[in-house]
Design a protein around this motif. Structure first.
Motif, PDB file in Angstrom:
ATOM      1  N   UNK A  77      50.831 -24.235 -11.837  1.00  0.00           N
ATOM      2  CA  UNK A  77      50.018 -23.599 -12.875  1.00  0.00           C
ATOM      3  C   UNK A  77      50.670 -22.272 -13.214  1.00  0.00           C
ATOM      4  N   UNK A  78      51.061 -22.148 -14.474  1.00  0.00           N
ATOM      5  CA  UNK A  78      51.656 -20.903 -14.967  1.00  0.00           C
ATOM      6  C   UNK A  78      50.598 -20.266 -15.847  1.00  0.00           C
ATOM      7  N   UNK A  79      50.026 -19.180 -15.393  1.00  0.00           N
ATOM      8  CA  UNK A  79      48.907 -18.599 -16.147  1.00  0.00           C
ATOM      9  C   UNK A  79      49.162 -17.131 -16.443  1.00  0.00           C
ATOM     10  N   UNK A  80      48.570 -16.646 -17.530  1.00  0.00           N
ATOM     11  CA  UNK A  80      48.700 -15.219 -17.865  1.00  0.00           C
ATOM     12  C   UNK A  80      48.024 -14.377 -16.785  1.00  0.00           C
ATOM     13  N   UNK A  81      46.907 -14.894 -16.249  1.00  0.00           N
ATOM     14  CA  UNK A  81      46.275 -14.256 -15.082  1.00  0.00           C
ATOM     15  C   UNK A  81      45.557 -15.338 -14.286  1.00  0.00           C
ATOM     16  N   UNK A  82      45.415 -15.125 -12.991  1.00  0.00           N
ATOM     17  CA  UNK A  82      44.723 -16.078 -12.110  1.00  0.00           C
ATOM     18  C   UNK A  82      44.135 -15.276 -10.960  1.00  0.00           C
ATOM     19  N   UNK A  83      42.812 -15.371 -10.801  1.00  0.00           N
ATOM     20  CA  UNK A  83      42.164 -14.606  -9.732  1.00  0.00           C
ATOM     21  C   UNK A  83      41.237 -15.479  -8.893  1.00  0.00           C
ATOM     22  N   UNK A  84      41.235 -15.246  -7.588  1.00  0.00           N
ATOM     23  CA  UNK A  84      40.232 -15.864  -6.711  1.00  0.00           C
ATOM     24  C   UNK A  84      38.974 -14.989  -6.826  1.00  0.00           C
ATOM     25  N   UNK A  85      37.801 -15.506  -6.410  1.00  0.00           N
ATOM     26  CA  UNK A  85      36.581 -14.692  -6.524  1.00  0.00           C
ATOM     27  C   UNK A  85      36.723 -13.312  -5.870  1.00  0.00           C
ATOM     28  N   UNK A  86      37.440 -13.250  -4.726  1.00  0.00           N
ATOM     29  CA  UNK A  86      37.535 -11.951  -4.047  1.00  0.00           C
ATOM     30  C   UNK A  86      38.470 -10.974  -4.765  1.00  0.00           C
ATOM     31  N   UNK A  87      39.317 -11.496  -5.671  1.00  0.00           N
ATOM     32  CA  UNK A  87      40.201 -10.607  -6.458  1.00  0.00           C
ATOM     33  C   UNK A  87      39.452  -9.965  -7.621  1.00  0.00           C
ATOM     34  N   UNK A  88      38.322 -10.568  -7.986  1.00  0.00           N
ATOM     35  CA  UNK A  88      37.669 -10.155  -9.241  1.00  0.00           C
ATOM     36  C   UNK A  88      36.810  -8.912  -9.058  1.00  0.00           C
ATOM     37  N   UNK A  89      37.068  -7.964  -9.940  1.00  0.00           N
ATOM     38  CA  UNK A  89      36.274  -6.744  -9.982  1.00  0.00           C
ATOM     39  C   UNK A  89      35.122  -7.010 -10.966  1.00  0.00           C
ATOM     40  N   UNK A  90      33.920  -7.180 -10.410  1.00  0.00           N
ATOM     41  CA  UNK A  90      32.770  -7.600 -11.223  1.00  0.00           C
ATOM     42  C   UNK A  90      32.421  -6.547 -12.277  1.00  0.00           C
ATOM     43  N   UNK A  91      32.445  -5.263 -11.880  1.00  0.00           N
ATOM     44  CA  UNK A  91      32.126  -4.185 -12.837  1.00  0.00           C
ATOM     45  C   UNK A  91      33.079  -4.215 -14.019  1.00  0.00           C
ATOM     46  N   UNK A  92      34.368  -4.382 -13.718  1.00  0.00           N
ATOM     47  CA  UNK A  92      35.381  -4.424 -14.789  1.00  0.00           C
ATOM     48  C   UNK A  92      35.114  -5.601 -15.734  1.00  0.00           C
ATOM     49  N   UNK A  93      34.772  -6.752 -15.168  1.00  0.00           N
ATOM     50  CA  UNK A  93      34.505  -7.923 -16.013  1.00  0.00           C
ATOM     51  C   UNK A  93      33.247  -7.699 -16.857  1.00  0.00           C
ATOM     52  N   UNK A  94      32.216  -7.058 -16.271  1.00  0.00           N
ATOM     53  CA  UNK A  94      30.988  -6.787 -17.048  1.00  0.00           C
ATOM     54  C   UNK A  94      31.276  -5.832 -18.194  1.00  0.00           C
ATOM     55  N   UNK A  95      32.114  -4.825 -17.904  1.00  0.00           N
ATOM     56  CA  UNK A  95      32.455  -3.861 -18.960  1.00  0.00           C
ATOM     57  C   UNK A  95      33.261  -4.543 -20.062  1.00  0.00           C
ATOM     58  N   UNK A  96      34.210  -5.416 -19.659  1.00  0.00           N
ATOM     59  CA  UNK A  96      35.022  -6.138 -20.651  1.00  0.00           C
ATOM     60  C   UNK A  96      34.117  -7.029 -21.501  1.00  0.00           C
ATOM     61  N   UNK A  97      33.101  -7.630 -20.856  1.00  0.00           N
ATOM     62  CA  UNK A  97      32.179  -8.512 -21.581  1.00  0.00           C
ATOM     63  C   UNK A  97      31.383  -7.706 -22.614  1.00  0.00           C
ATOM     64  N   UNK A  98      30.840  -6.559 -22.202  1.00  0.00           N
ATOM     65  CA  UNK A  98      30.021  -5.834 -23.188  1.00  0.00           C
ATOM     66  C   UNK A  98      30.889  -5.213 -24.283  1.00  0.00           C
ATOM     67  N   UNK A  99      32.116  -4.803 -23.942  1.00  0.00           N
ATOM     68  CA  UNK A  99      33.028  -4.303 -24.990  1.00  0.00           C
ATOM     69  C   UNK A  99      33.287  -5.396 -26.031  1.00  0.00           C
ATOM     70  N   UNK A 100      33.569  -6.590 -25.548  1.00  0.00           N
ATOM     71  CA  UNK A 100      33.863  -7.705 -26.463  1.00  0.00           C
ATOM     72  C   UNK A 100      32.631  -8.058 -27.300  1.00  0.00           C
ATOM     73  N   UNK A 101      31.455  -8.052 -26.660  1.00  0.00           N
ATOM     74  CA  UNK A 101      30.226  -8.387 -27.410  1.00  0.00           C
ATOM     75  C   UNK A 101      29.964  -7.355 -28.508  1.00  0.00           C
ATOM     76  N   UNK A 102      30.195  -6.059 -28.178  1.00  0.00           N
ATOM     77  CA  UNK A 102      29.988  -5.018 -29.200  1.00  0.00           C
ATOM     78  C   UNK A 102      30.936  -5.210 -30.360  1.00  0.00           C
ATOM     79  N   UNK A 103      32.188  -5.570 -30.044  1.00  0.00           N
ATOM     80  CA  UNK A 103      33.172  -5.785 -31.118  1.00  0.00           C
ATOM     81  C   UNK A 103      32.755  -6.964 -31.992  1.00  0.00           C
ATOM     82  N   UNK A 104      32.270  -8.025 -31.353  1.00  0.00           N
ATOM     83  CA  UNK A 104      31.890  -9.215 -32.119  1.00  0.00           C
ATOM     84  C   UNK A 104      30.669  -8.959 -33.000  1.00  0.00           C
ATOM     85  N   UNK A 105      29.797  -8.005 -32.581  1.00  0.00           N
ATOM     86  CA  UNK A 105      28.607  -7.710 -33.385  1.00  0.00           C
ATOM     87  C   UNK A 105      28.894  -6.671 -34.467  1.00  0.00           C
ATOM     88  N   UNK A 106      30.051  -6.031 -34.356  1.00  0.00           N
ATOM     89  CA  UNK A 106      30.390  -4.959 -35.290  1.00  0.00           C
ATOM     90  C   UNK A 106      30.667  -5.517 -36.682  1.00  0.00           C
TER      91      UNK A 106
END
Ligand code: ATP
Length: 131
Positions: A77-106
């Motif tokens: 598997x050649x991927x741009x990124x690949x993370x196991x659950x323990x690699x994932x920074x939940x806060x960072x993912x939540x922030x990325x999610x709300x940033x993207x949602x704000x952009x999509x609603x803009x």
């Protein structure tokens, strides 16, 4: 039980190389379940979870697209990124999610909606993997 060697590689380097009995992943053409002896194939992957099974044990990885190469005894598997659950920074993912949602609603014209949609998918995939 027969096994396959699974190797996961990103631009940052190798993430995992180990033996598994089955690989489940989501290609652009649909779900794939790969067992040892599978016919060779190359397929683009979606932003999704890859599941690696060994008996009752299973590992999950969040991948953000990329390619799957299958040979009878090896899956790469050649991927741009690949993370196991323990690699994932939940806060960072939540922030990325709300940033993207704000952009999509803009309503601004200069928003790259496709880019924001992909960022939202990556963030939701990471949060799904963490559970
Ligand atoms: P962000 O906006 O937070 O950077 P992104 O989806 O744009 O998120 P990517 O471009 O997919 O980030 O990834 C860039 C690098 O950061 C990759 O090495 C990826 O593994 C890592 N990464 C991204 N988000 C996370 C996260 N929530 N936890 C751990 N690593 C992450």
């Amino acid at each position: 039980m027969k096994t396959l060697t699974v190797s996961v590689v990103t631009p940052d380097g190798p993430v995992l190389e180990d033996s598994f009995e089955m690989v489940s992943c989501k290609a652009e053409s649909g779900e794939l379940g790969i067992l040892p002896g599978h016919i060779p194939l190359v397929a683009p992957l979606t932003i999704s979870a890859v599941r690696l099974k060994n008996g009752n044990d299973s590992k999950r990885l969040a991948v953000s697209g990329g390619f799957l190469e299958v040979r009878p005894e090896k899956v790469t598997i050649l991927a741009q990124s690949a993370e196991t659950p323990s690699d994932i920074n939940v806060e960072r993912a939540k922030e990325a999610k709300s940033r993207a949602e704000q952009r999509l609603q803009s309503k601004q014209d200069d928003i790259d909606f496709q880019r924001a949609e992909l960022a939202l998918k990556r963030a939701m995939n990471r949060l799904d993997i963490v559970g």
